[in-house]
Design an enzyme around this catalytic site. Structure first.
Site, PDB file in Angstrom:
ATOM      1  N   HIS A  59       0.832  -1.202   0.000  1.00  0.00           N
ATOM      2  CA  HIS A  59       0.000   0.000   0.000  1.00  0.00           C
ATOM      3  C   HIS A  59       0.867   1.252   0.000  1.00  0.00           C
ATOM      4  O   HIS A  59       2.082   1.194   0.185  1.00  0.00           O
ATOM      5  CB  HIS A  59      -0.939  -0.014   1.206  1.00  0.00           C
ATOM      6  N   GLU A  61       1.215   3.733   2.096  1.00  0.00           N
ATOM      7  CA  GLU A  61       1.925   4.039   3.343  1.00  0.00           C
ATOM      8  C   GLU A  61       3.218   3.230   3.443  1.00  0.00           C
ATOM      9  O   GLU A  61       4.265   3.736   3.876  1.00  0.00           O
ATOM     10  CB  GLU A  61       1.033   3.747   4.551  1.00  0.00           C
ATOM     11  N   GLY A 299     -25.511  -0.069 -27.629  1.00  0.00           N
ATOM     12  CA  GLY A 299     -25.955   1.048 -28.434  1.00  0.00           C
ATOM     13  C   GLY A 299     -26.960   1.949 -27.745  1.00  0.00           C
ATOM     14  O   GLY A 299     -27.080   1.949 -26.511  1.00  0.00           O
ATOM     15  N   THR A 302     -29.479   0.337 -25.267  1.00  0.00           N
ATOM     16  CA  THR A 302     -28.827  -0.074 -24.019  1.00  0.00           C
ATOM     17  C   THR A 302     -28.509   1.143 -23.161  1.00  0.00           C
ATOM     18  O   THR A 302     -28.790   1.159 -21.962  1.00  0.00           O
ATOM     19  CB  THR A 302     -27.536  -0.854 -24.330  1.00  0.00           C
TER      20      THR A 302
END
Length: 354
Positions: A59, A61, A299, A302
């Site tokens: 991560h 940190e 399209g 949708t």
């Protein structure tokens, strides 16, 4: 003449802005995790910084602390991070434990983690260990940066981005006879490359059955560095031409439909539940599979179904200088664009639902 005085930039603001800046470098590489940057400051000097580089990796940190040359400075330093440090064991050990063990006395956090696994536990753990924790610095910017992650955990669905291209006079496609297929290009080449960049930034991509039949898209990332998103097709009857490009490579595809559920190699058919619409089923399935964002490319039917269901967060509309005499009308949004950018002969308008 009115004179406007800009608010003073505090040290907290300055270093948190740096966190947000370096956090963005993880976009497209860390999902479903959030983008996080961390900066360590000693007497107004940055002595270490880092960001979350890849899903499953250290991560932010951890990377920031590792980049500090003189660890003896840590007990006199302040750590800035745009998301609450984790306090649980996941793919990596808890960052809160490392912060405490490193002797860092002050931590400044932009936003609390919405993931219930964390949800304030990291901040609580730090404070119980005597660490001075400040929260809410540049919180709005931090929430926007990780809007995909935040939406996934707060609304139990992926962040949904709509995208389409339309002509200058409002058409998405030319009028077609039933037997006509093939792409009627609207946007220009440079903008098409931008679309592939967008694909690389989302975890899934959705199109309807009509787009599969008419345009025969691959729905992969090409001409840009990045991972191709999970491909999802919406089809009421679950019927798609087996000659389609999406079936011709090694990439998986999910077909959301109302007829059957089955798995055939890399292809999986999934049905709706409790009278769900196809967009609702797609949002549920993606959430259950742990995907935090999706790009809906078309399209028109949708796209309109997602708009009508209220299942969208952001829309990017490419408006070209091309015109059609007649054709398929582009969807309409009930909100105004928040930004407009020029890309050669195209313009890109960005919208947000809320």
């Amino acid at each position: 003449m009115r004179i406007f005085t800009l608010p003073a930039v505090t040290d907290h603001d300055k270093y948190m802005q740096r966190c947000l800046q370096i956090a963005r470098a993880g976009q497209g590489r860390v999902a479903p995790n959030p983008m996080v940057g961390a900066v360590l400051v000693h007497r107004d000097q940055i002595i270490g910084e880092g960001f979350h580089r890849v899903f499953g990796g250290p991560h932010a940190e951890v990377n920031a602390i590792r980049n500090v040359r003189d660890r003896d400075l840590l007990p006199e330093s302040t750590l800035y991070v745009n998301l609450e440090p984790c306090a649980h064991v996941g793919k990596t050990p808890p960052c809160a434990d490392l912060i405490i063990a490193s002797g860092i006395p002050k931590v400044v956090v932009a936003q609390v983690d919405p993931n219930p696994i964390v949800g304030g536990k990291g901040i609580l753990k730090l404070r119980q260990a005597g660490v001075d924790v400040t929260t809410g610095v540049f919180e709005e910017d931090a929430l926007f940066l990780n809007r995909r992650f935040n939406t996934y955990h707060s609304q139990n669905r992926p962040y949904i981005v709509l995208k389409w291209a339309q002509t200058a006079n409002g058409f998405m496609d030319q009028s077609r006879e039933d037997f006509q297929t093939g792409i009627n290009w609207i946007s220009h080449p440079f903008t098409k490359k931008m679309v592939h960049k967008w694909r690389s930034e989302e975890e899934a991509i959705i199109v309807g059955a009509g787009t599969i039949r008419n345009d025969d898209p691959e729905l992969t990332v090409r001409g840009w560095f990045g991972k191709s998103p999970m491909r999802v097709a919406l089809s009421q009857k679950g019927e798609l031409p087996q000659s389609s490009a999406v079936f011709g490579d090694s990439q998986p595809i999910w077909i959301i439909n109302n007829v059957h559920e089955k798995i055939s190699g890399k292809e999986e058919w999934m049905m709706g539940k409790n009278n769900e619409t196809l967009p609702e089923t797609a949002a549920r399935v993606l959430y259950e599979r742990g995907l935090t964002s999706v790009l809906v490319e078309g399209g028109a039917q949708t796209l309109q179904s997602f708009i009508e269901a209220g299942l969208w967060d952001e829309a990017r509309v490419i408006v070209s200088d091309v015109t059609f005499r007649s054709g398929l009308n582009a969807p309409l949004l009930s909100v105004s664009a928040t930004s407009r950018q020029n890309y050669g002969r195209d313009q890109i308008f960005q919208y947000f639902r809320i």
